[in-house]
Design an enzyme around this catalytic site. Structure first.
Site, PDB file in Angstrom:
ATOM      1  CD  GLU A  76      31.123 -48.303 -35.733  1.00  0.00           C
ATOM      2  OE1 GLU A  76      30.546 -48.055 -36.086  1.00  0.00           O
ATOM      3  OE2 GLU A  76      30.788 -47.376 -34.619  1.00  0.00           O
ATOM      4  CD  GLU A  87      38.066 -48.301 -20.396  1.00  0.00           C
ATOM      5  OE1 GLU A  87      37.830 -49.573 -21.632  1.00  0.00           O
ATOM      6  OE2 GLU A  87      37.629 -48.424 -19.681  1.00  0.00           O
ATOM      7  CD  GLU A 131      41.666 -45.891 -25.161  1.00  0.00           C
ATOM      8  OE1 GLU A 131      41.311 -46.566 -24.848  1.00  0.00           O
ATOM      9  OE2 GLU A 131      41.208 -44.752 -25.405  1.00  0.00           O
TER      10      GLU A 131
END
Lengths: 580, 431
Positions: A367, A280, A283
């Protein structure tokens, strides 16, 4: 301000104006009984259990919602008042399914305790319990209206604290019940499954969908390799279920217990919390450098994810694509760990122990699986873990402490603080700062991001950039930030949002009660775990380094993309369809 | 009979502003706006000793003073026209007989307490009244009686008509406020009282239709004139709605001090078919049931209070001796079971248990214990319920238990002297 003098049961007491009779009585060591009253909620005055006599008044007054007046003479313990309270309670009991022995809240039920305290000797009114079906329409929360006593606490938390409004009172008089609109199932309305309603329910009318049997079954299946992960907020809370002081840290005892009942490996969600920080954090840096969507929003709290999917689908692009630590863990066990151990993924059962009811549904998201098997197979809450401990007859308090297994059991203090609001942000900043600047961070405690406040913000210089961050817990606070983002007024780079007030230590799967004062002690314990850790920054975790070297190669790389990142669904349409 | 507050009803066209003005309409408002300060208006009302006509009989001037004393810029006045009490239809006479008079009263109250916005909350079952008021308000807007700087004075005021979906509880002022705010009608706990914190959290004056209709007359004629009517403690007149087994049913205006006997036998012409009176219920379904021996009671707030009963909305239901007490009680309790909002335990749960006990008695399996259950539940409802609905619902039950104990005993023994109950259970010694 001048104090007001009143007399309670013959004892004089001075209290500030605006004090309620209930509060004033507590100052004279009298604990007036209550039922709908909850220390963290608005006063409701519904249940009428707290009635008292006031000299000169005709009827009784409800102590919770009557403020004192100068010279008031109050009686709380007369034959008349005791009998009246018994009558009120009998009216409630007549409409309550009193099958206590098989109730989820047996032994921890406010109605049960009150019946004992008020010396109920007989339920003398006809039973008028409506035979309504139990709502088991989803993976997280079960509602049993035969137990509901209409106190309204769940309505307040769902509407006023979380701003979700999945349930409300429908009909009136004795037909009044608390239910989703048109009495649909919870799965048909935009319920986020946060379980905050469970935490405030005084009885067993709402509870988690229990999955302990599946765990016991997996453990006795000789063909399965069963591994377990424990979330950061479980270890500082479970002790409460066994009479230990609030804030007791029982990590080693839990590990020891789980090994005793036969888990093949006992791992730690904190390992993937550290991994989340790496993914993260990278990101975030990538978004900042490449002009991606900002502010970036954290994605580890599944109730929060459902909330934004239902109510702000236009902002889904702001969510980090990182899976939650629970899901990253499952995905890694069934790939990296399976390979390492020479196991077939389908022979592995991943069990999660979470503070959260929404995690049960998260694990079942479409998912969240690779090929034909889910990342995580069974999710149980802290409360369910406590049940398993009791069922096993193992005396948790007396267990020796043991360590997690390697490598997926190694973690840092940065991962530990995920359990409290502000923790993910603090952990991310510890890593992002050092990755960007290459310097060591001196003061790694971001104290202004800690604590139970619903909203916190800070600006942290990271190299040339002042990083603006915000932290919110409780969905109503999240909504304020989302509205700001929509209006283009949210000048932040990174926002941490936790669905539950206080963060995961206040999750919907945690021991009851969970009042604010209890949550504060749990939070203290979380930071204690951090302080006691040898390493306190995620990027220092040697097992994570090894994971990248051996398997993932690089953050945000191809394997990460496949295993550790995810996408979100616009549920607003579904929401509308189901509501109309 | 008197003709004071209702004197224009039926005399003028309800929507004719011209006729209303010719009969002294808006003289009260003009006097207030041109010659009196808000405080002087309140003082005049206080001096008149007018008490609320909705049921609680709270001194109107005192209530106004409470709202006026609040420092808030934003205040509201509300006319409670949710006349939902069964057997009560006296407000309808005023609403449809002379809407301007009610509006004038509301306007004077707004001037006195400092409100710029008013609401008239009319029950949904009065579509005609709703329609009339909407039209009346439009007329007044056109003629400059509503809006900015009314009559050229520094007073601006606007009125909105609101209506409920028929819930009885919305006549309770806090539930009414909830309903105006767009929420489902359920009561708030008090304090805070509406004069301090009401509609949208602001100081709010809620007055009954009849109370407001008295205002223009008191202001234009002066409190002194008003004080000439009525008794020492109850001034003015009262509209009463009489129904039941009586020859002349309808709305009558009477002066305080008249006896119940005079009302029933002189004004209403006695009982139908010259039957014997069993009891009268005063104040609507939530009122006490009084046996014949209390018939000489004078209509007077204080006299009634001595007997622990209220005049309530002024409804009088006359019941002859063909009525079975338990059957009557069941119907009444069924009404309250239907109308409870469900918020507080005692009101939500109490009624159905009373009904169960009554059912056992009327089907022949009742015991002393059932009588005790009815009494205990009615008592807890009266003493512990959150709002007036739950507190008043058991009043008829308790009064019937007090005055007609023998009839309960009779049913326990398996007998209904009126022949209404048909003992389907194991009726004991029938007859």
């Amino acid at each position: 301000m001048d104090k007001i003098s009143i007399i309670i049961d013959g004892k004089k007491v001075s209290v500030p104006p605006d004090t309620t009779i209930l509060e004033a009585a507590r100052k004279t060591q009298i604990n007036i009984p209550t039922l709908c009253y909850h220390p963290d909620q608005n006063v409701k005055g519904n249940c009428r259990v707290c009635i008292v006599e006031i000299a000169g008044a005709n009827g009784f007054a409800a102590a919770c919602c009557t403020t004192v007046k100068e010279g008031m003479e109050i009686k709380t313990n007369t034959i008349r008042i005791r009998e009246a309270r018994q009558m009120v309670l009998n009216l409630i009991l007549a409409n309550h399914n009193s099958q206590c022995l098989s109730c989820k809240r047996n032994g921890n039920c406010e109605l049960q305790t009150l019946s004992q305290e008020l010396n109920i000797e007989e339920e003398f009114l006809d039973k008028v319990v409506d035979l309504l079906p139990i709502d088991q329409s989803n993976f997280s929360i079960v509602r049993d209206q035969t137990k509901c006593i209409k106190c309204g606490r769940c309505i307040e938390v769902c509407n006023d604290v979380q701003g979700v409004g999945a349930i409300y009172n429908v009909n009136r008089s004795c037909d009044m019940k608390i239910a989703p609109a048109y009495e649909k199932g919870l799965s048909e309305v935009p319920c986020v499954y946060c379980g905050q309603c469970i935490n405030v329910c005084p009885v067993g009318a709402i509870y988690e969908k229990e999955d302990t049997k599946e765990v016991w079954r997996a453990l006795e299946d000789p063909n399965k390799h069963v591994v377990v992960q424990i979330a950061p907020a479980v270890r500082v809370v479970l002790g409460e279920e066994f009479g230990m002081e609030t804030g007791s840290i029982v990590t080693g005892k839990i590990v020891s217990f789980l090994k005793r009942i036969g888990f093949d490996k006992v791992f730690d969600t904190n390992f993937t919390a550290d991994l989340t920080i790496i993914e993260e954090g990278n990101e975030l840096l990538h978004r900042i450098k490449s002009g991606g969507k900002l502010p970036m929003l954290t994605s580890c709290s599944p109730g929060w994810i459902r909330y934004i999917e239902f109510f702000y689908p236009e902002l889904l692009q702001h969510l980090s694509t990182c899976k939650s630590p629970q899901q990253m863990f499952g995905a890694l066990v069934k790939s990296y760990y399976a390979e390492k151990m020479g196991l077939k993924p389908e022979d592995i059962v991943v069990v999660s122990i979470m503070p959260c009811t929404a995690k049960k549904t998260e694990a079942k998201r479409e998912e969240m699986h690779l090929n034909d098997y889910y990342d995580v197979d069974i999710v149980i809450t802290t409360r369910e873990l406590a049940k398993m401990v009791r069922e096993s007859r193992i005396q948790l308090r007396e267990l020796e402490e043991e360590d997690f297994d390697v490598p997926l059991g190694l973690s840092t203090g940065a991962a530990a603080v995920f359990g409290a609001t502000g923790g993910v942000m603090e952990a991310a900043l510890r890593t992002v700062y050092e990755v960007v600047t290459g310097d060591e961070l001196d003061k790694i405690d971001f104290k202004n991001l800690r604590g139970i406040a619903g909203f916190k913000e800070a600006t942290i210089p990271v190299g040339d950039l002042d990083v603006n961050v915000a932290v919110a817990n409780g969905l109503k606070n999240a909504k304020i930030l989302l509205d700001l983002i929509k209006e283009g007024k949210a000048n932040y780079h990174f926002i941490e949002i936790m669905c539950c007030p206080g963060g995961c230590i206040g999750g919907g799967g945690q021991p009851i009660p969970a009042t604010n004062s209890i949550k504060e002690k749990r939070i203290e314990a979380i930071y204690q775990v951090d302080l006691q850790s040898e390493l306190r920054k995620s990027h220092q975790n040697p097992a994570i380094k090894e994971l990248y070297e051996e398997f993932l190669i690089e953050p945000l790389g191809e394997k990460s993309h496949k295993l550790l990142h995810t996408h979100y669904i616009d549920r607003s349409k579904n929401n509308k369809d189901k509501r109309d | 009979m008197k003709s004071f507050v209702s004197k224009l009803c039926g005399k003028i066209m309800p929507l004719s502003l011209k006729e209303y003005r010719e009969h002294g309409g808006f003289l009260g408002l003009e006097k207030a706006l041109f010659y009196m300060s808000p405080q002087e208006v309140i003082d005049e009302i206080k001096e008149s000793r007018l008490r609320g006509r909705g049921g609680a009989s709270f001194p109107t001037g005192v209530k106004w003073q409470l709202v006026a004393a609040e420092g808030d810029e934003e205040k509201y006045v509300v006319c409670n026209a949710d006349e939902g009490e069964p057997g009560t239809f006296k407000d309808k006479a005023l609403l449809e007989g002379c809407p301007f008079q009610v509006i004038e009263g509301l306007m004077i109250s707004a001037y006195a307490v400092g409100a710029y916005k008013g609401y008239i909350y009319i029950r949904g079952e009065y579509p005609n009244s709703i329609d009339l008021f909407k039209k009346a308000i439009n007329i007044l807007k056109k003629e400059g009686y509503l809006g900015e700087n009314i009559l050229g004075q520094n007073f601006s005021f606007d009125i909105e008509v609101r209506s409920g979906a028929g819930a009885y509880v919305c006549g309770e002022e806090t539930a009414l406020i909830e309903s105006i705010e767009g929420n489902s009608g359920s009561s708030r706990f008090k304090p805070p009282y509406p004069p301090n914190c009401g509609l949208w959290g602001k100081p709010t004056l809620v007055n009954n239709v009849e109370t407001l209709a008295n205002i223009p007359l008191i202001i234009s004629q002066g409190a002194e004139e008003f004080l000439k009517l009525g008794t020492k403690g109850s001034k003015g007149t009262k509209l009463i709605s009489v129904s039941g087994n009586v020859v002349n049913k309808g709305v009558f205006e009477v002066e305080f001090g008249i006896s119940l006997r005079e009302i029933i036998y002189d004004i209403c012409g006695g009982l139908e078919g010259n039957k014997k009176l069993k009891f009268i219920q005063v104040g609507g379904s939530s009122g006490a049931c009084l046996p014949e021996l209390l018939l000489d009671l004078e209509l007077d707030f204080d006299e009634f209070k001595k007997h622990n009963i209220g005049i309530g909305s002024g409804a009088i239901l006359v019941v002859d001796d063909s009525c079975c007490i338990l059957d009557f009680m069941r119907v009444t309790t069924e009404f309250f079971k239907h109308e409870s909002c469900g918020k507080c335990t005692t009101c939500r749960e109490g009624n159905r248990h009373i009904i169960k006990a009554i059912d056992r008695m009327i089907y022949g399996s009742g015991t002393e214990r059932d009588m005790q259950i009815i009494k205990d539940i009615a008592t807890i409802m009266r003493d512990s319920s959150l709002c007036g609905l739950g507190q008043a619902a058991p009043i008829p039950v308790l009064s019937l238990l007090k005055h007609f104990k023998d009839e309960f005993q009779e049913h326990i023994n398996g007998y209904c002297s009126t022949g209404v109950c048909n003992f389907k259970g194991e009726g004991k010694s029938h007859g």
